[in-house]
Design an enzyme around this catalytic site. Structure first.
Site, PDB file in Angstrom:
ATOM      1  N   GLU A  61      30.824  67.851 -24.072  1.00  0.00           N
ATOM      2  CA  GLU A  61      32.432  68.612 -25.520  1.00  0.00           C
ATOM      3  C   GLU A  61      33.386  68.013 -25.233  1.00  0.00           C
ATOM      4  OE1 GLU A  61      32.044  71.152 -27.222  1.00  0.00           O
ATOM      5  OE2 GLU A  61      30.792  72.858 -26.240  1.00  0.00           O
ATOM      6  N   CYS A  81      41.811  68.807 -28.260  1.00  0.00           N
ATOM      7  CA  CYS A  81      40.638  68.585 -29.106  1.00  0.00           C
ATOM      8  C   CYS A  81      40.197  68.564 -30.547  1.00  0.00           C
ATOM      9  CB  CYS A  81      39.424  68.668 -27.960  1.00  0.00           C
ATOM     10  SG  CYS A  81      38.801  70.604 -28.171  1.00  0.00           S
TER      11      CYS A  81
HETATM   12  P1  NAD Z   1      39.403  62.838 -19.038  1.00  0.00           P
HETATM   13  O1  NAD Z   1      38.253  62.261 -19.648  1.00  0.00           O
HETATM   14  O2  NAD Z   1      40.177  61.573 -18.801  1.00  0.00           O
HETATM   15  O3  NAD Z   1      38.709  64.210 -18.580  1.00  0.00           O
HETATM   16  C1  NAD Z   1      38.381  65.150 -17.847  1.00  0.00           C
HETATM   17  C2  NAD Z   1      37.440  65.061 -16.793  1.00  0.00           C
HETATM   18  O4  NAD Z   1      35.857  64.473 -16.829  1.00  0.00           O
HETATM   19  C3  NAD Z   1      38.405  64.998 -15.546  1.00  0.00           C
HETATM   20  O5  NAD Z   1      37.656  65.861 -14.588  1.00  0.00           O
HETATM   21  C4  NAD Z   1      37.398  64.249 -15.646  1.00  0.00           C
HETATM   22  O6  NAD Z   1      38.158  63.387 -13.983  1.00  0.00           O
HETATM   23  C5  NAD Z   1      36.346  64.536 -15.142  1.00  0.00           C
HETATM   24  N1  NAD Z   1      35.388  62.547 -15.808  1.00  0.00           N
HETATM   25  C6  NAD Z   1      36.177  61.558 -16.162  1.00  0.00           C
HETATM   26  N2  NAD Z   1      35.193  60.383 -15.633  1.00  0.00           N
HETATM   27  C7  NAD Z   1      33.739  61.117 -15.154  1.00  0.00           C
HETATM   28  C8  NAD Z   1      32.737  60.940 -14.505  1.00  0.00           C
HETATM   29  N3  NAD Z   1      32.289  59.479 -14.691  1.00  0.00           N
HETATM   30  N4  NAD Z   1      31.819  61.729 -14.728  1.00  0.00           N
HETATM   31  C9  NAD Z   1      32.302  62.868 -13.756  1.00  0.00           C
HETATM   32  N5  NAD Z   1      33.710  63.477 -13.613  1.00  0.00           N
HETATM   33  C10 NAD Z   1      34.849  62.182 -14.964  1.00  0.00           C
HETATM   34  O7  NAD Z   1      40.008  63.577 -20.165  1.00  0.00           O
HETATM   35  P2  NAD Z   1      40.786  64.249 -20.279  1.00  0.00           P
HETATM   36  O8  NAD Z   1      42.536  62.970 -20.633  1.00  0.00           O
HETATM   37  O9  NAD Z   1      41.707  65.877 -18.979  1.00  0.00           O
HETATM   38  O10 NAD Z   1      41.100  65.489 -21.938  1.00  0.00           O
HETATM   39  C11 NAD Z   1      41.490  65.177 -23.082  1.00  0.00           C
HETATM   40  C12 NAD Z   1      40.129  64.784 -23.456  1.00  0.00           C
HETATM   41  O11 NAD Z   1      39.506  66.210 -23.929  1.00  0.00           O
HETATM   42  C13 NAD Z   1      40.467  64.230 -25.328  1.00  0.00           C
HETATM   43  O12 NAD Z   1      39.332  63.344 -25.155  1.00  0.00           O
HETATM   44  C14 NAD Z   1      39.644  65.753 -25.907  1.00  0.00           C
HETATM   45  O13 NAD Z   1      39.819  65.652 -27.294  1.00  0.00           O
HETATM   46  C15 NAD Z   1      38.915  66.111 -24.697  1.00  0.00           C
HETATM   47  N6  NAD Z   1      39.146  67.397 -24.670  1.00  0.00           N
HETATM   48  C16 NAD Z   1      37.752  68.189 -25.863  1.00  0.00           C
HETATM   49  C17 NAD Z   1      37.625  68.892 -25.984  1.00  0.00           C
HETATM   50  C18 NAD Z   1      36.138  70.074 -26.803  1.00  0.00           C
HETATM   51  O14 NAD Z   1      35.774  70.724 -26.398  1.00  0.00           O
HETATM   52  N7  NAD Z   1      35.327  68.914 -27.708  1.00  0.00           N
HETATM   53  C19 NAD Z   1      38.724  70.130 -24.978  1.00  0.00           C
HETATM   54  C20 NAD Z   1      39.457  69.295 -24.315  1.00  0.00           C
HETATM   55  C21 NAD Z   1      39.858  68.355 -24.005  1.00  0.00           C
END
Ligand code: NAD
Length: 503
Positions: free
Chosen positions: A258, A292
């Site tokens: 997601e 998102c």
């Molecule tokens: P982010 O990608 O920086 O982090 C999200 C999570 O992923 C964190 O817990 C982080 O520690 C983890 N992470 C990062 N790299 C990883 C890896 N290689 N392996 C495992 N875990 C890893 O995102 P953010 O800044 O927290 O959130 C914003 C983003 O999330 C935006 O792009 C937004 O659109 C998206 N988002 C999408 C949805 C959806 O349902 N489509 C919902 C909420 C947020």
């Protein structure tokens, strides 16, 4: 009362243990409200990650044997305990993620809603019976738990994303390992603590039911690579999803992604403009542009452009910005300086390309470090540059269009495919937009904005949004494995396709 002591009080009120960590590597958690320290949380080291997954794996061996409606009882208790502490939990989200109180309450409500959905689902996990080509044979499809489900979540929905996954995964017979955002570990500790309490209250052993892993991406990556984690449901940026998706594929592991969105709406000449202004402002400026599903691109028919855009600019000029705890505030802070810098870089870039930029500057500073901006409207003569990527901040690009089909093409030109909307009173346009040749997004709305989905429908998006579906409808199937069973209740052994193999 300091924010840090409010945190202590919230944990005491909800009955979940929390003490500031004195560990030298503890994660310092700051509030986006004014930058002050909320607490220090111990990080999970590599051996603790392995031990947590081992506990979840062991617990899964017995949890899968509980009848699904009994598993539903644990989720019902979780929903009830969350309802009981709704305002404390919302207060925690506001402190840690900076959401305005109304939106934090809405997020906790989503947790309650998905628990109700999952409780009903626990009596509706159905398979199929299929006509067999052989006499005295029964052909079936049955569904079974996967084992341990790993959840990675983003900062902007620090409770709902976990609950969407947890409620479904648990009634489907799985146990959980959760790596929340490093920006919102306190919210995760509170919610996970309540889930374990709910399990215990129903007589279920909580150890291993839902293990929390605190830390940065490295902790998440270790969890993703572990062979006993059978499904990774990851919510966050497309960059994260690319890494997680590849890691899962290399182990032939299931992933449910997601990811980011670059959502758009089309406003046609027949649209009800009062409704458009309200729908657009909530979708584009709500949550300070940090959903998102936030509306980021608006395509307006040229015949109404000079009427709608000034109305939006007026509405933006009057948006109350400030402390998210103040009931009058509609726009709270950005999560951190990085987010502010990304917004300013995008605005600088479009200014240089000659676009007209309304607002977007830092509006107020509370405390030592905080980033409050007035959401921005950018008039772009055509779709280009930063408009085609997700900047996770409140920038709404507005572009005129002449032809409806051209507007749909612009909607679909983005690399993401999460949410989209059309505002129209023309039935033909509404039907085309939601048809096979219309929006290519996972969500296509008519006369409402792009954000604010209900839990009853499947949620997710196409292309660089990752293709996963969560929440309602038949999203539960992602948390189970399917087995096809052929049962011979006769006394001969006819082979399929009429094959003869006599011995
Ligand atoms: P982010 O990608 O920086 O982090 C999200 C999570 O992923 C964190 O817990 C982080 O520690 C983890 N992470 C990062 N790299 C990883 C890896 N290689 N392996 C495992 N875990 C890893 O995102 P953010 O800044 O927290 O959130 C914003 C983003 O999330 C935006 O792009 C937004 O659109 C998206 N988002 C999408 C949805 C959806 O349902 N489509 C919902 C909420 C947020």
């Amino acid at each position: 009362m300091t924010h840090a002591s409010t945190i202590q009080k919230i944990f005491k009120d909800i009955g979940v243990d929390y003490r500031d960590s004195t560990d030298s590597n503890a994660l310092a958690v700051h509030t986006p409200i004014d930058g002050s320290l909320l607490g220090r949380v111990k990080c999970t080291n590599q051996s603790e990650v392995a031990a947590a997954i081992a506990r979840a794996h062991l617990r899964a061996q017995s949890w899968r044997n509980e009848p699904a409606p009994r598993r539903g009882a644990a989720i019902r208790a979780f929903g009830e305990i969350v309802r009981q502490h709704k305002s404390s939990l919302a207060q925690l989200i506001t402190l840690e993620a900076g959401k305005i109180t109304q939106e934090s309450l809405g997020e906790v409500q989503e947790v309650i809603d998905i628990c109700e959905f999952a409780l009903g689902l626990s009596r509706q996990l159905y398979g199929l019976t299929i006509a067999s080509e052989r006499a005295d044979h029964k052909l079936l499809e049955t569904w079974h738990p996967l084992g341990v489900v790993g959840i990675v979540s983003a900062f902007n929905f620090p409770m709902a994303v976990f609950a969407w996954n947890a409620a479904l995964a648990m009634v489907c017979g799985n146990t959980l390992v959760w790596k929340p955002s490093e920006k919102t570990p306190l919210t995760a500790m509170a919610l996970n603590g309540l889930l374990l309490k709910a399990c215990a209250s129903e007589g279920f052993e909580p150890l291993g039911m839902s293990e929390l892993l605190i830390g940065d991406r490295e902790v998440g990556a270790t969890m993703v690579a572990h062979p006993n984690v059978k499904l990774v449901s990851a919510t966050g940026s497309t960059a994260m999803g690319r890494e997680v998706g590849i890691a899962c594929a290399s182990h032939f592991k299931r992933s449910l992604l997601e990811l980011g969105g670059n959502n758009s709406a089309i406003v046609t000449p027949t649209a009800n403009l009062d409704l458009v202004v309200r729908g657009v402002v909530f979708s584009a400026a709500g949550t300070a542009g940090q959903r998102c599903t936030t509306l980021r691109r608006l395509f307006v028919h040229r015949s109404i452009y000079s009427k709608l855009v000034p109305a939006l600019v007026r509405a933006y000029a009057g948006l109350p910005i400030g402390d998210p705890r103040d009931p009058g505030t509609l726009v709270g802070p950005l999560i951190d300086e990085r987010s502010f810098a990304a917004m300013q870089t995008a605005l600088e870039q479009v200014k240089q390309s000659g676009a007209t930029v309304h607002f977007g500057a830092r509006e107020i500073v509370l405390g030592e470090s905080s980033f409050y901006v007035r959401p921005s409207i950018v008039e772009m003569p055509e779709q280009s540059g930063p408009m085609l990527k997700e900047t996770f901040a409140p920038i709404l690009y507005v572009t005129p269009y002449d032809d409806f089909e051209q507007a749909i093409e612009m909607n679909n030109e983005a690399s993401h495919g999460l949410s989209s909307a059309v505002f129209t009173q023309d039935l033909r346009e509404a039907e085309i937009f939601t048809s096979a040749r219309g929006s290519d997004c996972g969500i296509a709305n008519v006369n409402i904005g792009t954000s604010g989905a209900e839990i009853g429908g499947a949620f997710g998006g196409e292309k660089e949004t990752g293709g996963g579906r969560e929440s309602g409808s038949d999203a539960w199937k992602a948390y189970m494995r399917r087995a096809t069973n052929t049962i011979n209740y006769g006394s001969s052994l006819p082979l399929a396709q009429g094959i003869k193999f006599e011995i």
